[in-house]
Write an enzyme that holds these catalytic residues in place. Structure first.
Site, PDB file in Angstrom:
ATOM      1  N   ARG A 382      87.035 -17.011  79.283  1.00  0.00           N
ATOM      2  CA  ARG A 382      87.356 -17.018  77.991  1.00  0.00           C
ATOM      3  C   ARG A 382      86.833 -16.060  77.291  1.00  0.00           C
ATOM      4  O   ARG A 382      87.435 -15.540  76.182  1.00  0.00           O
ATOM      5  CB  ARG A 382      87.377 -18.436  77.505  1.00  0.00           C
ATOM      6  CG  ARG A 382      88.307 -19.322  78.100  1.00  0.00           C
ATOM      7  CD  ARG A 382      88.334 -20.823  77.214  1.00  0.00           C
ATOM      8  NE  ARG A 382      89.241 -21.793  78.106  1.00  0.00           N
ATOM      9  CZ  ARG A 382      88.708 -22.595  78.859  1.00  0.00           C
ATOM     10  NH1 ARG A 382      87.345 -22.921  78.870  1.00  0.00           N
ATOM     11  NH2 ARG A 382      89.218 -23.345  79.509  1.00  0.00           N
ATOM     12  N   VAL A 383      85.638 -15.517  77.496  1.00  0.00           N
ATOM     13  CA  VAL A 383      84.834 -14.871  76.479  1.00  0.00           C
ATOM     14  C   VAL A 383      84.179 -13.628  77.450  1.00  0.00           C
ATOM     15  O   VAL A 383      83.670 -12.610  76.653  1.00  0.00           O
ATOM     16  CB  VAL A 383      83.660 -15.663  75.675  1.00  0.00           C
ATOM     17  CG1 VAL A 383      84.144 -16.487  74.919  1.00  0.00           C
ATOM     18  CG2 VAL A 383      82.797 -15.985  76.859  1.00  0.00           C
TER      19      VAL A 383
END
Length: 523
Positions: A382-383
């Protein structure tokens, strides 16, 4: 001879009184009223604090430490962290006024220790630089900065499609025997030439398994920058419970202090740490055992109600610090074992919701020979995308979607043979890209080699090769590039992105190599 006067006597007395330090140490003393299953119930410690270190004195003079867990009206429930058999009923217990701390520092590197920081590798005592509390409040938002530096694992399937950044928490999840630990060990081996300190926390594993991992790290030259914290299957539940927190504490020492041992800051940068928790399912089981023997009420799947908090406060300690705080980082790779691929069980859903993405390993893919057995459809970072090298992002941008649609198309086309050319081309490309992502254990690839390999696949150079030759083609192509076209590889590494000139030269180089590549006899 010095003359003794009233003034000299007065001065001598004043000096002695000034040097006298009068400090009163208050320690409560209690008595063990019941002991068993690694749990002691203690009477008389009214001032004990939650999580406080307690000192048990056995009848034979042996001292065992414990951890205050349950603070009840008339007794304290404590878990024992040492030799349980040395403590009997009516033995004395003292409060210490401090919480559990573990030693840390450069002297720990290359060593195997238990969760209390005591060496278990037979290489002698460790001279620690400092002590860190096992339980530590994670830094707040203001002390952090966004994840922006890549943490390369050396694994083609991960670095291309599920990139990890320094300071991220990326879960590795799958059934037993699907290669979860192998991904984590590969990631540690890939850091041997980087400025990253690695910590491998083994929870509830066989001692022989841990010894095998240590031997692998030594063989590949990665043990010199690694601390192994081992709470094996034969250790008590309390030791397995504190092992991940102890590993995190040892890592935090490097983040919060610079090379000179002083607190990290803008002029004194903190270090980078990669920590692997292998695995948190076993820590949850140890915590459940501990909680049930302490007679705490059971919740879902008999786990205590705060098992989510146990993992969230541990994983929240993974951090990318702001420049004002030294810019150090701790990247966490927690491992969770599923039962028959059930990611909707209690502990897997908890840890999935806490982490910043997951690498999902599937048994079916593993037995089909797809190793690492990463399911690209439900694996996500996600990051990490913002930390990915631009050259990799350019060539791997559509790779995940292409592979996911290939897997669906492959399942669909098993039932029919009449396919149009576009579908046939998609299946051809997908089969070769899937094969391209196969990689052996303990052979991490540099990120520029990965980018070249994926570029060759995405530009169609593999489409007319037999599938069984793809991995050999990749290996020989990279050998050729380093032997004959090293300047081109260096240009890509310097630019960090694919320019039109580099693309043209790379395509020409791959085409030239392909003319001399001999396919297998079965082609």
């Amino acid at each position: 001879m010095t003359e003794i006067t009233a003034q000299s006597i007065d001065e001598a007395l004043r000096k002695q009184l000034d040097a006298l330090s009068m400090s009163v140490e208050s320690r409560e003393v209690g008595t063990v009223i019941q002991v068993g299953d690694g749990i002691a119930r203690v009477d008389g410690l009214r001032g004990a604090m939650a999580g406080e270190l307690l000192e048990f004195s056995g009848a034979n003079g042996k001292t065992v430490y414990g951890l205050a867990q349950n603070l009840e009206e008339d007794e304290v429930g404590a878990v024992l962290l040492g030799d349980v058999t040395a403590i009997k009923e009516n033995d004395q217990v003292r409060t210490t006024g401090r919480i559990v701390e573990v030693p840390s520092g450069k002297a720990m590197l290359g060593r195997v220790v238990n969760p209390l920081g005591q060496p278990i590798d037979g290489k002698g005592p460790i001279q620690a630089e400092g002590m860190r509390p096992v339980e530590f409040k994670a830094p707040g938002v203001h002390a952090r900065k966004p994840v922006e530096e890549p943490m390369q694992t050396g694994i083609l399937a991960v670095d291309s499609m599920i990139p990890i950044g320094r300071g991220q928490r990326e879960l590795i999840i799958g059934d037993r025997q699907t290669g979860k630990s192998a991904i984590a060990v590969d990631a540690i081996i890939n850091q041997k030439n980087e400025d990253v300190i690695c910590i491998y926390v083994a929870i509830g594993q066989k001692a022989s398994t841990v010894a095998g991992i240590v031997e692998t790290l030594e063989r590949h030259g990665a043990m010199d920058k690694t601390i192994v914290v081992a709470a094996t299957a034969s250790d008590s539940a309390p030791l397995q419970y504190i092992a991940p927190m102890a590993g995190a504490a040892m890592g935090e020492y490097f983040i919060y202090t610079g090379e000179d041992g002083q607190p990290a800051g803008p002029e004194n940068p903190g270090r980078h740490v990669l920590i692997v928790y292998d695995d948190l399912s076993k820590q949850a089981v140890a915590y459940r055992q501990m909680s049930l023997t302490l007679r705490r009420p059971p919740g879902r799947e008999a786990y205590p109600g705060d098992v989510f908090y146990l993992h969230s406060r541990l994983l929240e300690r993974a951090v990318k610090m702001s420049d004002e705080n030294g810019g150090g980082s701790m990247t966490a790779l927690p491992i969770i074992e599923t039962q028959a691929g059930d990611v909707s069980a209690y502990i897997p859903t908890n840890v999935i919701s806490i982490t910043d993405g997951q690498i999902y390993l599937q048994t079916d893919l593993f037995y089909q020979g797809q190793r690492p057995a990463v399911n690209v459809g439900i694996s996500v970072s996600r990051v990490g995308g913002s930390a990915q090298v631009k050259a990799m992002k350019q060539v791997a941008g559509s790779l995940r979607l292409d592979l996911a649609s290939y897997n669906e198309l492959q399942a669909f086309t098993q039932f029919g043979s009449d396919l149009d050319k576009a579908t046939q081309d998609q299946l051809t490309r997908g089969a070769r890209m899937t094969e391209l992502l196969k990689q052996g254990r303990y052979v991490p690839m540099p990120v520029w080699d990965q980018a070249i390999a994926i570029y060759a696949g995405s530009e169609g150079f593999l489409d007319d090769l037999p599938v069984q030759d793809v991995v050999r083609f990749r290996g020989e192509l990279l050998d050729y590039m380093h032997a004959s076209k090293q300047d081109l590889v260096d240009r890509l590494a310097a630019e960090k992105k694919w320019t039109d000139d580099i693309k043209a030269d790379m395509s020409a180089a791959i085409a030239a190599f392909k003319t001399q590549f001999s396919t297998s006899a079965t082609a």
